[in-house]
Write a protein that holds these residues in place. Structure first.
Motif, PDB file in Angstrom:
ATOM      1  N   PRO A  21       1.164 -83.557 -33.649  1.00  0.00           N
ATOM      2  CA  PRO A  21       1.231 -82.903 -34.957  1.00  0.00           C
ATOM      3  C   PRO A  21       2.377 -81.896 -35.044  1.00  0.00           C
ATOM      4  CG  PRO A  21      -0.767 -82.252 -33.770  1.00  0.00           C
ATOM      5  CD  PRO A  21      -0.063 -83.240 -32.926  1.00  0.00           C
ATOM      6  N   GLU A  22       2.902 -81.775 -36.243  1.00  0.00           N
ATOM      7  CA  GLU A  22       4.025 -80.883 -36.512  1.00  0.00           C
ATOM      8  C   GLU A  22       3.717 -79.434 -36.133  1.00  0.00           C
ATOM      9  OE1 GLU A  22       7.036 -80.363 -40.245  1.00  0.00           O
ATOM     10  OE2 GLU A  22       4.886 -80.437 -40.704  1.00  0.00           O
ATOM     11  N   ASP A  23       2.445 -79.040 -36.220  1.00  0.00           N
ATOM     12  CA  ASP A  23       2.107 -77.655 -35.922  1.00  0.00           C
ATOM     13  C   ASP A  23       1.826 -77.395 -34.444  1.00  0.00           C
ATOM     14  OD1 ASP A  23      -0.159 -79.216 -36.378  1.00  0.00           O
ATOM     15  OD2 ASP A  23      -1.277 -77.661 -37.416  1.00  0.00           O
ATOM     16  N   LEU A  24       2.166 -78.338 -33.579  1.00  0.00           N
ATOM     17  CA  LEU A  24       2.095 -78.089 -32.141  1.00  0.00           C
ATOM     18  C   LEU A  24       3.187 -77.084 -31.785  1.00  0.00           C
ATOM     19  CD1 LEU A  24       0.810 -78.786 -29.400  1.00  0.00           C
ATOM     20  CD2 LEU A  24       2.508 -80.621 -29.184  1.00  0.00           C
ATOM     21  N   SER A  25       2.838 -76.058 -31.056  1.00  0.00           N
ATOM     22  CA  SER A  25       3.788 -74.993 -30.714  1.00  0.00           C
ATOM     23  C   SER A  25       4.915 -75.522 -29.824  1.00  0.00           C
ATOM     24  CB  SER A  25       3.063 -73.867 -29.978  1.00  0.00           C
ATOM     25  OG  SER A  25       2.638 -74.333 -28.695  1.00  0.00           O
ATOM     26  N   LEU A  67      -5.997 -75.795 -25.177  1.00  0.00           N
ATOM     27  CA  LEU A  67      -5.599 -76.442 -26.409  1.00  0.00           C
ATOM     28  C   LEU A  67      -5.804 -77.936 -26.244  1.00  0.00           C
ATOM     29  CD1 LEU A  67      -4.179 -76.312 -29.196  1.00  0.00           C
ATOM     30  CD2 LEU A  67      -2.004 -76.450 -27.969  1.00  0.00           C
ATOM     31  N   ASP A  68      -6.593 -78.537 -27.128  1.00  0.00           N
ATOM     32  CA  ASP A  68      -6.730 -79.986 -27.163  1.00  0.00           C
ATOM     33  C   ASP A  68      -5.834 -80.500 -28.273  1.00  0.00           C
ATOM     34  OD1 ASP A  68      -8.547 -80.219 -25.080  1.00  0.00           O
ATOM     35  OD2 ASP A  68     -10.241 -79.845 -26.384  1.00  0.00           O
ATOM     36  N   VAL A  69      -4.928 -81.398 -27.918  1.00  0.00           N
ATOM     37  CA  VAL A  69      -3.947 -81.918 -28.861  1.00  0.00           C
ATOM     38  C   VAL A  69      -4.230 -83.384 -29.129  1.00  0.00           C
ATOM     39  CG1 VAL A  69      -1.492 -82.378 -29.231  1.00  0.00           C
ATOM     40  CG2 VAL A  69      -2.203 -80.314 -28.033  1.00  0.00           C
ATOM     41  N   GLU A  94       2.571 -85.402 -39.384  1.00  0.00           N
ATOM     42  CA  GLU A  94       2.090 -84.311 -40.234  1.00  0.00           C
ATOM     43  C   GLU A  94       1.206 -83.346 -39.447  1.00  0.00           C
ATOM     44  OE1 GLU A  94      -0.988 -87.406 -40.052  1.00  0.00           O
ATOM     45  OE2 GLU A  94       1.127 -87.556 -40.541  1.00  0.00           O
ATOM     46  N   ALA A  95       1.225 -82.092 -39.886  1.00  0.00           N
ATOM     47  CA  ALA A  95       0.404 -81.046 -39.262  1.00  0.00           C
ATOM     48  C   ALA A  95      -1.074 -81.363 -39.444  1.00  0.00           C
ATOM     49  CB  ALA A  95       0.731 -79.694 -39.890  1.00  0.00           C
ATOM     50  N   CYS A  96      -1.898 -80.864 -38.514  1.00  0.00           N
ATOM     51  CA  CYS A  96      -3.338 -81.139 -38.602  1.00  0.00           C
ATOM     52  C   CYS A  96      -4.175 -79.865 -38.442  1.00  0.00           C
ATOM     53  CB  CYS A  96      -3.756 -82.183 -37.570  1.00  0.00           C
ATOM     54  SG  CYS A  96      -3.690 -81.604 -35.871  1.00  0.00           S
ATOM     55  N   GLY A  97      -3.524 -78.705 -38.421  1.00  0.00           N
ATOM     56  CA  GLY A  97      -4.268 -77.449 -38.353  1.00  0.00           C
ATOM     57  C   GLY A  97      -4.693 -77.033 -36.957  1.00  0.00           C
ATOM     58  N   ILE A  98      -4.024 -77.565 -35.923  1.00  0.00           N
ATOM     59  CA  ILE A  98      -4.383 -77.111 -34.576  1.00  0.00           C
ATOM     60  C   ILE A  98      -3.963 -75.657 -34.434  1.00  0.00           C
ATOM     61  CG2 ILE A  98      -4.314 -79.374 -33.477  1.00  0.00           C
ATOM     62  CD1 ILE A  98      -1.624 -78.682 -32.309  1.00  0.00           C
TER      63      ILE A  98
END
Length: 113
Positions: A21-25, A67-69, A94-98
């Protein structure tokens, strides 16, 4: 015995494209790209199907914060099994809110006594 090895080698994918996901750091992206994480995937994933989702644990490097990705198989080239020589490539979806990161040490972390 050599026939089994030949068949196993022929079933191995040459390349597997996996998305995160895009919101992965940035730290998470670094972790999934490491040699040892890719080796872990090669050893633990067997048969592959496009659309498979693997919820994989990432150590974010801090006292008990994990963190589970969700990694998703986007494309498979070659055979349908992960092999020791399978190349793993990543793309962003797309981001998923992780919510990962250094939450344990931040002001936004838990305030339990």
């Amino acid at each position: 015995m050599s026939v089994e090895k030949t068949n196993a080698a022929n079933d191995s994918a040459t390349t597997v494209v996996v998305s995160y996901p895009e919101d992965l750091s940035n730290w998470g992206r670094f972790q999934v790209g490491t040699r040892y994480f890719k080796a872990y995937l090669r050893k633990t994933k067997g048969q592959l199907h496009e659309g498979d989702v693997w919820n994989e644990f990432l150590d974010v490097g801090c006292c008990g914060n994990t963190l589970d990705v969700p990694l998703r198989v986007e494309r498979i080239e070659g055979g349908d099994r992960m092999g020791p020589e399978t190349d793993i490539e990543y793309e962003v979806r797309e981001a998923c809110g992780i919510q990962g990161g250094w939450q344990v040490q931040s002001a936004g972390g838990p305030n339990e006594v």
